[in-house]
Design a protein around this motif. Structure first.
Motif, PDB file in Angstrom:
ATOM      1  N   ALA A 125     -53.048  32.715  51.861  1.00 18.49           N
ATOM      2  CA  ALA A 125     -53.485  33.746  51.118  1.00 18.49           C
ATOM      3  C   ALA A 125     -53.508  35.086  51.700  1.00 18.49           C
ATOM      4  O   ALA A 125     -53.311  36.048  51.050  1.00 18.49           O
ATOM      5  CB  ALA A 125     -54.850  33.287  50.540  1.00 18.49           C
ATOM      6  N   ASP A 126     -53.908  35.087  53.087  1.00 18.28           N
ATOM      7  CA  ASP A 126     -54.173  36.332  53.597  1.00 18.28           C
ATOM      8  C   ASP A 126     -52.660  36.977  53.978  1.00 18.28           C
ATOM      9  O   ASP A 126     -52.422  38.045  53.784  1.00 18.28           O
ATOM     10  CB  ASP A 126     -54.924  36.264  55.061  1.00 18.28           C
ATOM     11  N   VAL A 127     -51.794  36.094  54.242  1.00 19.24           N
ATOM     12  CA  VAL A 127     -50.429  36.520  54.415  1.00 19.24           C
ATOM     13  C   VAL A 127     -49.872  37.094  53.252  1.00 19.24           C
ATOM     14  O   VAL A 127     -49.208  38.274  53.288  1.00 19.24           O
ATOM     15  CB  VAL A 127     -49.314  35.288  55.093  1.00 19.24           C
ATOM     16  N   ILE A 128     -50.000  36.372  51.991  1.00 15.29           N
ATOM     17  CA  ILE A 128     -49.443  36.629  50.778  1.00 15.29           C
ATOM     18  C   ILE A 128     -50.046  38.135  50.343  1.00 15.29           C
ATOM     19  O   ILE A 128     -49.288  38.967  49.912  1.00 15.29           O
ATOM     20  CB  ILE A 128     -49.713  35.687  49.790  1.00 15.29           C
ATOM     21  N   ALA A 129     -51.449  38.197  50.550  1.00 15.57           N
ATOM     22  CA  ALA A 129     -52.125  39.407  50.173  1.00 15.57           C
ATOM     23  C   ALA A 129     -51.562  40.675  50.893  1.00 15.57           C
ATOM     24  O   ALA A 129     -51.382  41.752  50.413  1.00 15.57           O
ATOM     25  CB  ALA A 129     -53.698  39.355  50.350  1.00 15.57           C
ATOM     26  N   ASP A 130     -51.599  40.511  52.242  1.00 10.97           N
ATOM     27  CA  ASP A 130     -51.013  41.536  53.140  1.00 10.97           C
ATOM     28  C   ASP A 130     -49.601  42.073  52.645  1.00 10.97           C
ATOM     29  O   ASP A 130     -49.363  43.327  52.823  1.00 10.97           O
ATOM     30  CB  ASP A 130     -51.357  41.222  54.669  1.00 10.97           C
ATOM     31  N   PHE A 184     -47.276  25.071  50.130  1.00 12.60           N
ATOM     32  CA  PHE A 184     -46.531  26.556  49.993  1.00 12.60           C
ATOM     33  C   PHE A 184     -46.116  27.195  51.101  1.00 12.60           C
ATOM     34  O   PHE A 184     -45.533  28.163  51.328  1.00 12.60           O
ATOM     35  CB  PHE A 184     -47.724  27.431  49.491  1.00 12.60           C
ATOM     36  N   TRP A 185     -46.280  26.374  52.438  1.00  9.91           N
ATOM     37  CA  TRP A 185     -45.758  26.989  53.581  1.00  9.91           C
ATOM     38  C   TRP A 185     -44.285  27.003  53.660  1.00  9.91           C
ATOM     39  O   TRP A 185     -43.914  27.757  54.264  1.00  9.91           O
ATOM     40  CB  TRP A 185     -46.299  25.912  54.648  1.00  9.91           C
ATOM     41  N   ALA A 222     -47.647  32.525  58.802  1.00  4.93           N
ATOM     42  CA  ALA A 222     -49.091  32.209  58.956  1.00  4.93           C
ATOM     43  C   ALA A 222     -49.464  31.269  60.435  1.00  4.93           C
ATOM     44  O   ALA A 222     -50.332  31.759  60.951  1.00  4.93           O
ATOM     45  CB  ALA A 222     -49.509  31.332  57.979  1.00  4.93           C
ATOM     46  N   ALA A 223     -48.633  30.662  60.639  1.00  5.50           N
ATOM     47  CA  ALA A 223     -48.843  30.033  61.889  1.00  5.50           C
ATOM     48  C   ALA A 223     -48.457  30.968  63.149  1.00  5.50           C
ATOM     49  O   ALA A 223     -49.578  30.774  63.948  1.00  5.50           O
ATOM     50  CB  ALA A 223     -47.705  28.707  62.063  1.00  5.50           C
TER      51      ALA A 223
END
Length: 144
Positions: free
Chosen positions: A133-138, A100-101, A125-126
């Motif tokens: 998941a945190d990147v997507i949620a935010d 998913f990256w 993310a990196a």
């Protein structure tokens, strides 16, 4: 006696055909071997289109938009979202959420997110040292 054409054939198959494209290909090959005319098309490039929400399982959307916003904003739910994203990748035949990256981001409404246009989830993310998941949620919260 009607030919079959499967459009948008995907290696990330869903539903009962877990494990990638092989089980789906076997169905098409069986149909063709039985005398049916079978063809398919697929996206041969990375610039397809979908919603980021698609990467999370359907239970995250149960209860509507308000419940979803609360779920995404709740720090206590983030481990569950991380686990769900990793499990979703495993169902698709991957050993981690790493594939998913490669999901490329675009079409932001908020000016503060437009600098991310064209970058991948993995790059974001990196750079931030966060789970996808945190990147997507935010991002979903930010873009509403």
């Amino acid at each position: 006696e009607v030919p079959l054409h499967v459009t948008h054939f995907s290696r990330s198959s869903r539903g009962p055909y877990h494990g990638g494209a092989r089980p789906m290909m076997a169905l098409l090959e069986e149909a063709e071997a039985s005398g049916l005319e079978v063809t398919f098309d697929t996206y041969p490039y990375e610039w397809g289109g979908t919603r980021l929400m698609r990467l999370f399982p359907s239970w995250t959307q149960e209860g509507g938009p308000d419940r979803l916003r609360a779920l995404l904003a709740d720090p206590a739910q983030r481990p569950r979202l991380r686990d769900a994203l990793d499990a979703s990748a495993a169902i698709k035949g991957f050993t981690s959420s790493r594939p998913f990256w490669d999901v490329r981001l675009t079409n932001f409404r908020r000016p503060e997110n437009r600098a991310l246009d064209g970058r991948t989830l993995g790059e974001v993310a990196a750079a931030d040292g966060r789970h996808l998941a945190d990147v997507i949620a935010d991002l979903l919260l930010s873009e509403d």
